[in-house]
Design an enzyme around this catalytic site. Structure first.
Site, short mmCIF file in Angstrom:
data_model
loop_
_atom_site.label_atom_id
_atom_site.label_comp_id
_atom_site.label_asym_id
_atom_site.label_seq_id
_atom_site.Cartn_x
_atom_site.Cartn_y
_atom_site.Cartn_z
N GLY A 1 37.50 50.01 37.59
CA GLY A 1 37.27 51.05 38.58
C GLY A 1 36.87 50.48 39.92
N GLU A 2 36.05 51.22 40.66
CA GLU A 2 35.56 50.85 42.00
C GLU A 2 36.65 50.92 43.07
OE1 GLU A 2 33.80 46.94 42.01
OE2 GLU A 2 32.38 47.40 40.41
N GLY A 3 37.92 51.00 42.65
CA GLY A 3 39.04 50.88 43.56
C GLY A 3 39.69 49.51 43.47
N ASP B 1 35.82 54.53 42.29
CA ASP B 1 34.69 55.26 41.70
C ASP B 1 33.63 54.31 41.20
OD1 ASP B 1 36.51 54.43 39.38
OD2 ASP B 1 34.65 55.00 38.40
N THR C 1 35.25 54.47 47.99
CA THR C 1 34.63 54.29 46.67
C THR C 1 33.47 55.27 46.54
OG1 THR C 1 35.29 51.98 46.64
CG2 THR C 1 33.54 52.63 45.13
#
Lengths: 356, 356
Positions: A321-323, A179, A65
């Site tokens: 997001g973040e994965g 991200d 991330t």
């Protein structure tokens, strides 16, 4: 740049013969042929990518991330203030974010990387809680000039490649991308616009949840940035430099390294797929190693997926997001490999085969 | 019949106030509001269904896989011989089937039930490896008369209710449905045809993978069965008796008992959704407790889902049954509850909230 080109050149198409062999194995398992649908496609592709037709393995899983800030955020294109980027890095470190919960659920490690947060996070890096690959304290505002220099763009992609290579050396069987960066749907939309030429309003969504007025401004900023910087769509590193972000470059690097080292990569949502577009421009074969984790609610995502020719594993109407999408998708990929490895065959179970 | 009616009457709509409270909790977690999309909807509905707004729990999970044979199989409507039904029961018991692998993956127990397999399986039941609820040695061929008597239909639904009630008493937080029965896409198609009046060819698919000629015959058999038996679409037990199957009745019973006892139920694919249609006709509120696990490749499934107003959790292009879709869907429901319980709030994590 040489290392990027060399890595891209190492990427080969996935061997069709191996996929066929994997499909033959799957056809012998006690279920009607192809009745597990896409799960079987996932398993066959993973077995072929990793050249483990006998017994594919997906136990060591990691999501990288990457966090970075964006100069364009100063134009007010996001619903959240940019302090949230470092605040969320702390949240990741303290295991309170969605990615922490979902990665734990999926049995996946999370590696948090400072690719360019606009705050000094060296203390967290010194404590080993994050990895420091900071290119700069955020990109520059691309509505007034390029987001970064070409050197910085190369450095971002290279950092991603190094991180992934290191994980693979240490045994990772699959890597997911992630991200964090307030404002980063703006560069992601700009990137798909630069490559596709599709009208910007079609590609620009509400990100974390902006209102109509802010959305209008976001579209205008992207328009301004593209006209001002005129990125060369034949040169993906130029596109990254002119209107991209450090984490997006890092994600492109992660994807390239996975493909070059023959391991699958779970590409998260909108921001990660912008990175995937850059990777695919550097090596079209890289797409064969990608799993599109989910269909983002962010408007432009479907154009990205269409361009790559990828069908998302999941559609949970997510846009975080973040994965988070990659973590969930990995549970499906994991399931597919278990099916491949653990089911009985018609012969071993004494089950009659198809008659008509 | 009385017990079925009584159970159906116990089913109440899910409390909207509780769903709202759950949504408020989710809005405080460190992510943009609703950015986890359907995952948040799942969690809110589970919290409300189970009346555990503070901390919903989904640890004790079970899939009830019901096996039965079908008289209509003697007409050659399946790609597999009917010996495969008991053979697959042995495969379940020996943990070699897809449901075993996927349930293990999802942390779910599997309960195998003989609802009416055309073979003596009492030895397996005596060993405690399966549960014996055999109504008969398979249904009768519905192209020549009713599949079962009304008494048998009531017994099948009641058996499913008893099984589920017992699991819930022993602590199950969620139940998934599953089926095994060579030929059972034929009664499932007949059931949706009886309720919806949609043209039979629209509702009839290739099941385990039949060829064009067999598909044509299958459509003809369903047509014949409906004309001959004219099930009363206002009387779901009559529909089950005329053109259904023992496992389909059992599944309807499982669903009703889950709804009556306020626990969520993961409805598997095509066959299970036929059971869900019967449950929904007995109590429309039962639908509020259902999660449609996945979108089956079997042609008629979308009409079933539309009728119920359910959007499937997953689309893996599967068409296997056994509860395989329910097992995979449970990994998503599980993830949703973990998000609800384990994420930090904006306040606890010191993350700034939305500004515009």
């Amino acid at each position: 740049m040489d290392i990027i080109k060399e890595t891209a050149k190492r990427i080969k198409p996935v061997d069709r013969k191996l996929i066929k062999q994997a499909e033959e194995h799957l056809a012998n398992l006690t279920k009607p042929v192809k009745s597990l649908g896409r799960l079987e496609d996932f398993a066959a592709r993973i077995a072929a990518i990793t050249n483990r037709i006998e017994k594919p393995v997906l136990t060591n899983k990691v999501i990288i991330t990457m966090a970075a800030d964006h100069g364009i955020a100063s134009q007010g294109v996001s619903a959240y203030p940019k302090e949230v980027t470092p605040q969320m890095v702390y949240n990741f470190v303290n295991k309170g974010a969605a990615i922490n919960v979902l990665a734990r659920h999926a049995g996946v490690r999370v590696l948090v990387v400072d690719m360019g947060v606009d705050k000094d996070l060296s203390e967290l890096a010194a404590q080993g809680k994050i990895i420091d690959k900071k290119i700069a304290y955020g990109t520059k505002d691309f509505s007034t000039g390029p987001a970064m220099t070409r050197e910085q763009a190369v450095a971002a992609v290279t950092a991603g490649m190094e991180l992934a290579e290191n994980e693979i050396k240490n045994g990772a069987h699959i890597i997911g991308t992630g991200d964090m960066g307030i404002g980063n749907t703006t560069p992601a939309s700009a990137i798909i616009a630069a490559f596709s030429g599709i009208a910007i309003p079609e590609l620009t969504g509400r990100g974390t949840g902006i209102d109509d007025k802010t959305l209008e401004k976001k579209v205008r900023m992207i328009q301004t940035g593209l006209l001002l910087n005129h990125p060369n769509s034949k040169d993906p590193v130029d596109v990254l430099a002119k209107v991209g972000g450090f984490e997006i470059g890092g994600i492109a690097g992660v994807i390239l390294a996975c493909a070059a080292n023959s391991i699958p990569v779970a590409v998260d949502g909108f921001i990660s797929t912008a990175g995937a577009l850059i990777a695919a421009e550097l090596s079209p074969f890289a797409v064969e190693y990608m799993f599109a984790s989910h269909k983002s609610q962010e408007k432009g995502h479907r154009y990205m997926l269409e361009r790559l020719g990828l069908v998302p594993v999941l559609d949970m109407e997510m846009r975080l997001g973040e994965g988070t999408g990659a973590a969930l998708a990995m549970t499906m990929l994991d399931a597919s490999v278990k099916i491949y490895n653990e089911m009985a065959t018609f012969k071993s179970a004494g089950v009659s085969e198809k008659t008509n």
